[in-house]
Design a protein around this motif. Structure first.
Motif, PDB file in Angstrom:
ATOM      1  N   ALA A  49      -3.921  17.193  26.508  1.00  0.00           N
ATOM      2  CA  ALA A  49      -3.632  17.895  27.753  1.00  0.00           C
ATOM      3  C   ALA A  49      -2.171  17.737  28.158  1.00  0.00           C
ATOM      4  O   ALA A  49      -1.523  18.692  28.612  1.00  0.00           O
ATOM      5  CB  ALA A  49      -4.546  17.376  28.860  1.00  0.00           C
ATOM      6  N   SER A  50      -1.633  16.551  27.977  1.00  0.00           N
ATOM      7  CA  SER A  50      -0.273  16.270  28.436  1.00  0.00           C
ATOM      8  C   SER A  50       0.769  17.131  27.736  1.00  0.00           C
ATOM      9  O   SER A  50       1.832  17.421  28.306  1.00  0.00           O
ATOM     10  CB  SER A  50       0.055  14.792  28.227  1.00  0.00           C
ATOM     11  OG  SER A  50      -0.741  13.981  29.076  1.00  0.00           O
ATOM     12  N   ALA A  51       0.490  17.552  26.517  1.00  0.00           N
ATOM     13  CA  ALA A  51       1.439  18.406  25.787  1.00  0.00           C
ATOM     14  C   ALA A  51       1.661  19.735  26.493  1.00  0.00           C
ATOM     15  O   ALA A  51       2.682  20.400  26.271  1.00  0.00           O
ATOM     16  CB  ALA A  51       0.932  18.649  24.370  1.00  0.00           C
ATOM     17  N   VAL A  87      -0.027  17.278  18.768  1.00  0.00           N
ATOM     18  CA  VAL A  87       0.775  18.494  18.975  1.00  0.00           C
ATOM     19  C   VAL A  87       1.826  18.221  20.050  1.00  0.00           C
ATOM     20  O   VAL A  87       1.495  17.833  21.172  1.00  0.00           O
ATOM     21  CB  VAL A  87      -0.120  19.675  19.389  1.00  0.00           C
ATOM     22  CG1 VAL A  87       0.727  20.883  19.771  1.00  0.00           C
ATOM     23  CG2 VAL A  87      -1.075  20.038  18.260  1.00  0.00           C
ATOM     24  N   PRO A  88       3.104  18.426  19.741  1.00  0.00           N
ATOM     25  CA  PRO A  88       4.170  18.104  20.705  1.00  0.00           C
ATOM     26  C   PRO A  88       4.456  19.259  21.670  1.00  0.00           C
ATOM     27  O   PRO A  88       4.431  20.435  21.282  1.00  0.00           O
ATOM     28  CB  PRO A  88       5.374  17.832  19.810  1.00  0.00           C
ATOM     29  CG  PRO A  88       5.145  18.668  18.596  1.00  0.00           C
ATOM     30  CD  PRO A  88       3.642  18.755  18.411  1.00  0.00           C
ATOM     31  N   GLY A  89       4.752  18.899  22.909  1.00  0.00           N
ATOM     32  CA  GLY A  89       5.102  19.897  23.906  1.00  0.00           C
ATOM     33  C   GLY A  89       6.260  20.794  23.512  1.00  0.00           C
ATOM     34  O   GLY A  89       6.204  22.013  23.752  1.00  0.00           O
ATOM     35  N   PRO A  90       7.337  20.264  22.907  1.00  0.00           N
ATOM     36  CA  PRO A  90       8.453  21.139  22.535  1.00  0.00           C
ATOM     37  C   PRO A  90       8.058  22.278  21.596  1.00  0.00           C
ATOM     38  O   PRO A  90       8.634  23.368  21.654  1.00  0.00           O
ATOM     39  CB  PRO A  90       9.435  20.169  21.863  1.00  0.00           C
ATOM     40  CG  PRO A  90       9.173  18.861  22.533  1.00  0.00           C
ATOM     41  CD  PRO A  90       7.688  18.834  22.738  1.00  0.00           C
ATOM     42  N   LEU A  91       7.086  22.037  20.727  1.00  0.00           N
ATOM     43  CA  LEU A  91       6.607  23.108  19.852  1.00  0.00           C
ATOM     44  C   LEU A  91       5.988  24.227  20.677  1.00  0.00           C
ATOM     45  O   LEU A  91       6.237  25.418  20.433  1.00  0.00           O
ATOM     46  CB  LEU A  91       5.579  22.557  18.859  1.00  0.00           C
ATOM     47  CG  LEU A  91       4.809  23.606  18.048  1.00  0.00           C
ATOM     48  CD1 LEU A  91       5.730  24.273  17.046  1.00  0.00           C
ATOM     49  CD2 LEU A  91       3.620  22.992  17.346  1.00  0.00           C
ATOM     50  N   LEU A  92       5.177  23.857  21.664  1.00  0.00           N
ATOM     51  CA  LEU A  92       4.524  24.862  22.500  1.00  0.00           C
ATOM     52  C   LEU A  92       5.547  25.635  23.319  1.00  0.00           C
ATOM     53  O   LEU A  92       5.424  26.852  23.501  1.00  0.00           O
ATOM     54  CB  LEU A  92       3.500  24.188  23.416  1.00  0.00           C
ATOM     55  CG  LEU A  92       2.447  23.319  22.719  1.00  0.00           C
ATOM     56  CD1 LEU A  92       1.467  22.763  23.733  1.00  0.00           C
ATOM     57  CD2 LEU A  92       1.709  24.113  21.650  1.00  0.00           C
ATOM     58  N   ARG A 113      -2.070  27.903   8.283  1.00  0.00           N
ATOM     59  CA  ARG A 113      -2.200  28.189   9.706  1.00  0.00           C
ATOM     60  C   ARG A 113      -2.753  26.988  10.461  1.00  0.00           C
ATOM     61  O   ARG A 113      -3.622  26.274   9.965  1.00  0.00           O
ATOM     62  CB  ARG A 113      -3.130  29.382   9.933  1.00  0.00           C
ATOM     63  CG  ARG A 113      -2.505  30.709   9.610  1.00  0.00           C
ATOM     64  CD  ARG A 113      -3.430  31.855   9.973  1.00  0.00           C
ATOM     65  NE  ARG A 113      -4.503  32.026   9.004  1.00  0.00           N
ATOM     66  CZ  ARG A 113      -5.466  32.918   9.104  1.00  0.00           C
ATOM     67  NH1 ARG A 113      -5.530  33.707  10.167  1.00  0.00           N
ATOM     68  NH2 ARG A 113      -6.380  33.032   8.167  1.00  0.00           N
ATOM     69  N   GLY A 114      -2.257  26.798  11.691  1.00  0.00           N
ATOM     70  CA  GLY A 114      -2.719  25.691  12.512  1.00  0.00           C
ATOM     71  C   GLY A 114      -3.059  26.139  13.919  1.00  0.00           C
ATOM     72  O   GLY A 114      -3.311  27.308  14.189  1.00  0.00           O
ATOM     73  N   ASN A 115      -3.032  25.172  14.837  1.00  0.00           N
ATOM     74  CA  ASN A 115      -3.332  25.402  16.245  1.00  0.00           C
ATOM     75  C   ASN A 115      -2.321  24.654  17.105  1.00  0.00           C
ATOM     76  O   ASN A 115      -1.744  23.660  16.654  1.00  0.00           O
ATOM     77  CB  ASN A 115      -4.739  24.885  16.563  1.00  0.00           C
ATOM     78  CG  ASN A 115      -5.823  25.775  15.994  1.00  0.00           C
ATOM     79  OD1 ASN A 115      -5.979  26.915  16.415  1.00  0.00           O
ATOM     80  ND2 ASN A 115      -6.560  25.251  15.026  1.00  0.00           N
ATOM     81  N   PRO A 116      -2.123  25.101  18.361  1.00  0.00           N
ATOM     82  CA  PRO A 116      -2.836  26.188  19.054  1.00  0.00           C
ATOM     83  C   PRO A 116      -2.203  27.554  18.808  1.00  0.00           C
ATOM     84  O   PRO A 116      -1.002  27.649  18.579  1.00  0.00           O
ATOM     85  CB  PRO A 116      -2.685  25.793  20.526  1.00  0.00           C
ATOM     86  CG  PRO A 116      -1.358  25.130  20.584  1.00  0.00           C
ATOM     87  CD  PRO A 116      -1.225  24.361  19.277  1.00  0.00           C
ATOM     88  N   ALA A 117      -3.017  28.581  18.868  1.00  0.00           N
ATOM     89  CA  ALA A 117      -2.528  29.953  18.814  1.00  0.00           C
ATOM     90  C   ALA A 117      -2.267  30.443  20.233  1.00  0.00           C
ATOM     91  O   ALA A 117      -2.887  29.979  21.193  1.00  0.00           O
ATOM     92  CB  ALA A 117      -3.552  30.848  18.132  1.00  0.00           C
ATOM     93  N   ALA A 149       6.328  25.957  12.159  1.00  0.00           N
ATOM     94  CA  ALA A 149       6.295  24.662  12.839  1.00  0.00           C
ATOM     95  C   ALA A 149       6.986  23.601  11.989  1.00  0.00           C
ATOM     96  O   ALA A 149       6.955  23.662  10.753  1.00  0.00           O
ATOM     97  CB  ALA A 149       4.854  24.246  13.115  1.00  0.00           C
ATOM     98  N   ASP A 150       7.570  22.622  12.667  1.00  0.00           N
ATOM     99  CA  ASP A 150       8.262  21.551  11.953  1.00  0.00           C
ATOM    100  C   ASP A 150       7.440  20.264  11.914  1.00  0.00           C
ATOM    101  O   ASP A 150       7.966  19.176  11.715  1.00  0.00           O
ATOM    102  CB  ASP A 150       9.622  21.279  12.599  1.00  0.00           C
ATOM    103  CG  ASP A 150       9.504  20.828  14.057  1.00  0.00           C
ATOM    104  OD1 ASP A 150       8.369  20.775  14.584  1.00  0.00           O
ATOM    105  OD2 ASP A 150      10.552  20.526  14.665  1.00  0.00           O
ATOM    106  N   THR A 151       6.124  20.400  12.119  1.00  0.00           N
ATOM    107  CA  THR A 151       5.259  19.229  12.147  1.00  0.00           C
ATOM    108  C   THR A 151       3.892  19.560  11.560  1.00  0.00           C
ATOM    109  O   THR A 151       3.383  20.673  11.728  1.00  0.00           O
ATOM    110  CB  THR A 151       5.091  18.708  13.590  1.00  0.00           C
ATOM    111  OG1 THR A 151       4.099  17.671  13.618  1.00  0.00           O
ATOM    112  CG2 THR A 151       4.642  19.815  14.532  1.00  0.00           C
ATOM    113  N   ASP A 152       3.297  18.565  10.888  1.00  0.00           N
ATOM    114  CA  ASP A 152       1.940  18.721  10.369  1.00  0.00           C
ATOM    115  C   ASP A 152       0.885  18.581  11.465  1.00  0.00           C
ATOM    116  O   ASP A 152      -0.306  18.769  11.202  1.00  0.00           O
ATOM    117  CB  ASP A 152       1.672  17.674   9.286  1.00  0.00           C
ATOM    118  CG  ASP A 152       2.535  17.878   8.055  1.00  0.00           C
ATOM    119  OD1 ASP A 152       2.859  19.045   7.742  1.00  0.00           O
ATOM    120  OD2 ASP A 152       2.884  16.879   7.395  1.00  0.00           O
ATOM    121  N   ALA A 153       1.310  18.247  12.685  1.00  0.00           N
ATOM    122  CA  ALA A 153       0.370  18.026  13.785  1.00  0.00           C
ATOM    123  C   ALA A 153      -0.489  19.245  14.072  1.00  0.00           C
ATOM    124  O   ALA A 153      -1.619  19.112  14.557  1.00  0.00           O
ATOM    125  CB  ALA A 153       1.129  17.622  15.052  1.00  0.00           C
TER     126      ALA A 153
END
Length: 205
Positions: free
Chosen positions: A40-42, A112-117, A140-144, A179-183
C-alpha cells in the motif's frame, strides 16, 4: 495530484483467501510491518485515491493499512469466487468515481517501488484508452495501469480471471513500460516466496 489533468487511482487487491500460503499472507511481517502495508505504501504520492478490496480477514487487513486518508476500503461480498470478484467490484467503484485510469495493484507485491509507479503514471501514459504494463526482460509484470475506457470490460471476468484474460479476449493493444526491477514479477503467494522475501531489503521510497 491530478497531474496532466487526469485523475488516476489504484485498486489494491487484498480480499483473497491465501490458499497457497495457508495463512493470511498479507498480514505476515516483513521489516516490522505487514506485507499489505508495504504494498500500500508504494502508492502514497503516486495516485489520487486508493480503493482497497477486502474479503478474508477484512478487519485485520484494514487495520494493517497505512494511516493515510488516501486509502478507502471496499468489502467484496463474493470474494471467495476469486480475483475476478475483486476486479469487478473495484472497477465499478473506479467508474463511479470517474477516474481516468486505475492501477491494479496486488496486495502481495511489497517490493514494487513507488518511483516505478510514478514513472508509469507520467508522460508515457496516454489516458483513458491506454493500458500500460511494466515489463522486465520481456516478461510482463504488475501493476498494470488501465485507462477508463476498459473499466466496464472487467465485469465480464469470472473466477481467477484477471487483466491478462481481457488483453487476450479483447485483443487490447497495450503499451509496455520497461521496468528496472524484478519486483514487478515477484509476489508472495507461497511459503517459499515469503522466505525469499525475508532475505531482501525494502524498496526505496
Amino acid at each position: 495530484m491530478s497531474g496532466n489533468g487526469k485523475r488516476v487511482g489504484a485498486l489494491l487487491l487484498a480480499a483473497g483467501l491465501s490458499r497457497r500460503m495457508g495463512t493470511s499472507k498479507l498480514l505476515e511481517d516483513w521489516n516490522g510491518k505487514p506485507i499489505i502495508w508495504h504494498s500500500a505504501s508504494a502508492l502514497i504520492g503516486v495516485v489520487d485515491q486508493v480503493v482497497v478490496t477486502l474479503g478474508a480477514n477484512a478487519a485485520s487487513i484494514d487495520a494493517a493499512l497505512p494511516d493515510d486518508p488516501l486509502f478507502e476500503t471496499l468489502m467484496v461480498p463474493d470474494y471467495e469466487e476469486g480475483m475476478a470478484a475483486s476486479l469487478r467490484a473495484g472497477m465499478a467503484e473506479a467508474a463511479r468515481r470517474s477516474w481516468d485510469g486505475a492501477f491494479v495493484m496486488l496486495g502481495d507485491m511489497p517490493l514494487v517501488p513507488g518511483p516505478l509507479l510514478k514513472a508509469m503514471r507520467g508522460s508515457r501514459w496516454k489516458g483513458r484508452s491506454n493500458v500500460t504494463i511494466p515489463v522486465r526482460h520481456e516478461r510482463r509484470g504488475n501493476p498494470a495501469l488501465w485507462g477508463a475506457d476498459h473499466f466496464a470490460a472487467f465485469q465480464t471476468l469470472r473466477g481467477e480471471e484477471g487483466g491478462r484474460t481481457l488483453l487476450a479476449r479483447r485483443a487490447i493493444d497495450w503499451q509496455p513500460f520497461e521496468a528496472d526491477t524484478d519486483a514487478i514479477c515477484f509476489d508472495v503467494d507461497t511459503p517459499e516466496a515469503l522466505e525469499r522475501l525475508r532475505t531482501m531489503p525494502a524498496p526505496r521510497a
